[in-house]
Design a protein around this motif. Structure first.
Motif, short mmCIF file in Angstrom:
data_model
loop_
_atom_site.label_atom_id
_atom_site.label_comp_id
_atom_site.label_asym_id
_atom_site.label_seq_id
_atom_site.Cartn_x
_atom_site.Cartn_y
_atom_site.Cartn_z
N MET A 1 0.86 -1.20 0.00
CA MET A 1 0.00 0.00 0.00
C MET A 1 0.89 1.24 0.00
SD MET A 1 -2.91 1.18 2.77
CE MET A 1 -3.97 -0.24 2.52
N ASN A 2 0.70 2.13 -1.01
CA ASN A 2 1.52 3.35 -1.05
C ASN A 2 1.01 4.35 -0.02
OD1 ASN A 2 -0.65 4.84 -2.18
ND2 ASN A 2 -0.09 4.11 -4.24
N LEU A 3 1.80 5.44 0.14
CA LEU A 3 1.51 6.39 1.22
C LEU A 3 0.17 7.09 1.01
CD1 LEU A 3 2.76 7.46 3.81
CD2 LEU A 3 3.78 9.33 2.47
N ALA A 4 -0.16 7.43 -0.25
CA ALA A 4 -1.43 8.11 -0.52
C ALA A 4 -2.61 7.21 -0.15
CB ALA A 4 -1.51 8.51 -1.98
N ALA A 5 -2.52 5.95 -0.50
CA ALA A 5 -3.60 5.01 -0.16
C ALA A 5 -3.69 4.82 1.35
CB ALA A 5 -3.36 3.68 -0.85
N LEU A 6 -2.53 4.77 2.01
CA LEU A 6 -2.52 4.62 3.46
C LEU A 6 -3.16 5.83 4.14
CD1 LEU A 6 -1.69 2.96 5.93
CD2 LEU A 6 0.56 4.06 5.83
N HIS A 7 -2.89 7.03 3.60
CA HIS A 7 -3.52 8.25 4.13
C HIS A 7 -5.04 8.15 4.05
CE1 HIS A 7 0.21 9.99 4.85
NE2 HIS A 7 0.27 10.95 3.95
N SER A 8 -5.54 7.58 2.97
CA SER A 8 -6.99 7.46 2.79
C SER A 8 -7.60 6.46 3.76
CB SER A 8 -7.33 7.03 1.36
OG SER A 8 -6.92 8.01 0.44
N TRP A 9 -6.87 5.40 4.06
CA TRP A 9 -7.43 4.31 4.86
C TRP A 9 -7.04 4.35 6.33
CZ3 TRP A 9 -11.23 1.21 3.39
CH2 TRP A 9 -11.51 1.10 2.02
N ILE A 10 -6.12 5.25 6.69
CA ILE A 10 -5.57 5.19 8.05
C ILE A 10 -6.64 5.40 9.12
CG2 ILE A 10 -4.88 7.63 8.05
CD1 ILE A 10 -3.08 4.69 9.80
N LEU A 11 -7.59 6.31 8.89
CA LEU A 11 -8.62 6.55 9.90
C LEU A 11 -9.53 5.33 10.06
CD1 LEU A 11 -9.65 10.26 9.24
CD2 LEU A 11 -8.25 9.35 11.10
N THR A 12 -9.82 4.66 8.97
CA THR A 12 -10.60 3.42 9.05
C THR A 12 -9.84 2.36 9.84
OG1 THR A 12 -11.69 3.88 6.95
CG2 THR A 12 -11.70 1.59 7.70
N LEU A 13 -8.54 2.23 9.57
CA LEU A 13 -7.73 1.24 10.27
C LEU A 13 -7.66 1.54 11.77
CD1 LEU A 13 -4.79 0.89 7.71
CD2 LEU A 13 -6.55 -0.82 8.21
N VAL A 14 -7.41 2.82 12.11
CA VAL A 14 -7.32 3.18 13.53
C VAL A 14 -8.66 2.95 14.22
CG1 VAL A 14 -6.97 5.11 15.12
CG2 VAL A 14 -5.46 4.84 13.16
N THR A 15 -9.75 3.32 13.54
CA THR A 15 -11.08 3.21 14.15
C THR A 15 -11.48 1.77 14.40
OG1 THR A 15 -11.76 5.26 13.05
CG2 THR A 15 -13.51 3.87 13.93
N PHE A 16 -11.26 0.90 13.42
CA PHE A 16 -11.84 -0.44 13.50
C PHE A 16 -10.88 -1.53 13.93
CE2 PHE A 16 -14.79 1.85 10.73
CZ PHE A 16 -15.99 1.57 11.38
N THR A 17 -9.61 -1.21 14.13
CA THR A 17 -8.68 -2.22 14.67
C THR A 17 -9.13 -2.73 16.04
OG1 THR A 17 -6.76 -1.45 13.42
CG2 THR A 17 -6.32 -2.58 15.49
N PRO A 18 -9.53 -1.87 16.99
CA PRO A 18 -10.03 -2.41 18.26
C PRO A 18 -11.26 -3.29 18.10
CG PRO A 18 -9.53 -0.06 18.47
CD PRO A 18 -9.47 -0.39 17.02
N LEU A 19 -12.18 -2.91 17.20
CA LEU A 19 -13.37 -3.74 16.98
C LEU A 19 -12.99 -5.09 16.39
CD1 LEU A 19 -16.46 -4.01 16.97
CD2 LEU A 19 -16.46 -3.00 14.68
N ALA A 20 -12.05 -5.09 15.44
CA ALA A 20 -11.56 -6.37 14.89
C ALA A 20 -10.94 -7.22 15.99
CB ALA A 20 -10.55 -6.09 13.77
N GLY A 21 -10.19 -6.58 16.89
CA GLY A 21 -9.60 -7.31 18.01
C GLY A 21 -10.67 -7.88 18.92
N ALA A 22 -11.75 -7.11 19.15
CA ALA A 22 -12.84 -7.60 19.99
C ALA A 22 -13.50 -8.82 19.37
CB ALA A 22 -13.87 -6.49 20.20
N LEU A 23 -13.68 -8.81 18.05
CA LEU A 23 -14.29 -9.96 17.36
C LEU A 23 -13.37 -11.18 17.43
CD1 LEU A 23 -15.77 -8.14 14.23
CD2 LEU A 23 -17.01 -8.99 16.24
N LEU A 24 -12.05 -10.95 17.29
CA LEU A 24 -11.11 -12.06 17.41
C LEU A 24 -11.08 -12.63 18.83
CD1 LEU A 24 -8.12 -10.73 15.25
CD2 LEU A 24 -9.66 -12.63 14.70
#
Length: 505
Positions: A1-24
């Motif tokens: 993933m290039n930096l521009a794509a990471l900039h677009s997705w970073i807020l989604t990743l930060v927001t939903f990583t804890p929820l993904a952890g809760a499901l795991l």
């Protein structure tokens, strides 16, 4: 993933990583140590990812950073629209910073239904982050309400004493108040066909919403009531002491450190952003309520026999400073309000962790049960004093900068506001230092206190980051203010235009 794509997705990743952890976590066998370690790893991962926001944040960019806008539901017109500015970015980082500390401080104190506890904690983290990154009002309201369920369950399942009463009171107060905000959001959608905050803000500034002038006061009030209850602003505060006293330590840390900031963030973002003229017109009585909250919260804290309830009332007093700064409509006031939000999250979160550590050893928060603890627990006493001084507002610690700026802004708005607000700093020194004296100095009056163990390595690890941040925020405030100020100037721009129109007449 290039930096521009990471900039677009970073807020989604930060927001939903804890929820993904809760499901795991649902899939992990009920081995308590494994569950705790996994929850700690997930919360640390979310924190590390949130640091990407700090490293790549562009303070010179107009509007929001890391914006991602995708059509989600065509009818009604709901977008998955995320973005942060200098205010919301720091609140996201504050949330991800405090959550690993909550995991550490709950390591031994939560011994039953451990899996459920950490699932709720991670779900709550996702909901809190979602509130700060949402730029679609429907999405914002979804996350706003989503915070209620895990927090109420944390209080009701893992709290003390009247935990069910406190959980139900918290849930009902905040949910009922939120209905007024929902009505205001639906009115805006009915007139504009969009929930998008940026679109709505532009429409307001250009007078493109039919019927807005006649309805603006009620719309402003709908948002304000929801936010005032969440802060909580006097006289909507009665749910908070019960919730704090009965909540588990991690619940109190996130409640004081982050959840209350949802209210002040909402005022700054939505009340000032969507209703600038109503914000200006109603500022006088809101600032009066803030001043009452500052003084009332401090005076009630001064007479509390319960350590946790004292810290809870101190939150009411400190959050009054934030509201005072926001409605001063000055650069110093809004910068200071944001800084107090962050500093309060660190120092009051630290105080609740310290109170929880003592509760684990003695199973009481009554101040009269202690005395002379500095002798058996010198390291604990040192941490406690440091965090107390940060909360009091000692120069070179985090509490000083924000309160100084808020009072500067309040004086600029009206001298009497600054004068009355300044008394809150004096009262804070009174109730916090008096509590410290009664708990840590004098003779040990209860024999059991002589044998209390000092902090262990895990507890030191949980408290040290809060203490370090309290110091760094006190000596290097420009690191924060350099990113906060551009967002503040953007919020204040409509008010400057209003003032110029008045002068032009």
């Amino acid at each position: 993933m290039n930096l521009a794509a990471l900039h677009s997705w970073i807020l989604t990743l930060v927001t939903f990583t804890p929820l993904a952890g809760a499901l795991l976590l649902l899939l992990i066998p009920r081995r308590d140590r494994d569950i705790r370690v996994f929850a700690l790893v997930i919360s640390l991962l979310a924190f590390v990812m949130s640091l990407h926001l700090l490293v790549h944040f562009d303070g010179t960019k107009a509007g929001f950073n890391f914006e991602f806008d995708h059509a989600w539901i065509p009818t009604p017109n709901i977008h998955y629209h995320l973005g942060v500015d200098g205010v919301s970015m720091w609140l996201v980082v504050l949330t991800t910073f405090l959550t690993p500390l909550c995991v550490l401080i709950s390591w031994k104190s939560i011994s039953e239904r451990v899996k459920e506890f950490f699932i709720l904690l991670l779900v709550l983290e996702t909901a809190l982050i979602g509130v700060f990154v949402s730029l679609d009002l429907f999405l914002f309201y979804f996350f706003w309400e989503a915070t209620l369920i895990p927090m109420a369950l944390l209080i009701g399942m893992y709290g003390h004493g009247r935990k069910i009463y406190a959980a139900v009171k918290f849930f009902l107060y905040t949910m009922v108040a939120s209905v007024f905000m929902l009505a205001a959001i639906l009115w805006l959608y009915a007139k504009t066909g969009t929930f998008d905050f940026v679109v709505l803000q532009n429409a307001v500034h250009h007078g493109q919403i039919p019927g807005y002038a006649a309805a603006s006061f009620w719309l402003f009030l709908g948002f304000f009531v929801a936010f005032a209850v969440k802060v909580p602003l006097f006289p909507f505060h009665t749910w908070l002491p019960d919730a704090h006293v009965e909540a588990p330590t991690a619940g109190s840390v996130l409640l004081a450190g982050v959840l209350l900031k949802m209210g002040t963030y909402g005022m700054l973002r939505f009340n000032l952003g969507l209703f600038p003229e109503q914000s200006r017109a109603n500022a006088w009585w809101i600032m009066v309520l803030a001043l009452i909250g500052i003084i009332y919260g401090a005076l009630v804290a001064l007479v509390q026999p319960n350590m946790k309830k004292l810290i809870a009332y101190s939150s009411i007093s400190h959050l009054g400073f934030v509201v005072l700064g926001i409605f001063s409509f000055t650069s110093a006031g809004l910068n200071g309000a944001t800084y107090v939000m962050l500093a309060h999250g660190i120092s009051t979160g630290g105080l609740f962790m310290l109170a929880g550590i003592l509760y684990e050893r003695r199973h009481t928060y009554e101040i009269s049960e202690f005395g002379g603890l500095a002798t058996p627990m010198p390291v604990y006493a040192s941490f406690f004093l440091f965090i107390v001084l940060a909360s009091v507002g000692l120069p070179l610690l985090n509490g000083f900068i924000g309160e100084f700026l808020v009072l500067t802004g309040a004086f600029q708005a009206r001298a009497v506001y600054g004068t009355l607000g300044a008394t809150g700093v004096i009262w804070a020194a009174g109730y916090l230092l008096w509590m410290y004296q009664r708990v840590f100095f004098g003779k040990v009056t209860h024999e059991v206190n002589n044998s209390l163990p000092d902090l262990n390595l895990r507890e030191k690890t949980a408290l040290a980051p809060a203490a370090v941040m309290a110091l760094v925020m006190g000596v290097a405030p420009l690191f924060w203010l350099s990113t906060i100020d551009p967002a503040v100037q953007s919020v204040l721009a409509p008010f400057a235009q209003m003032a110029s129109r008045v002068v032009g007449r």
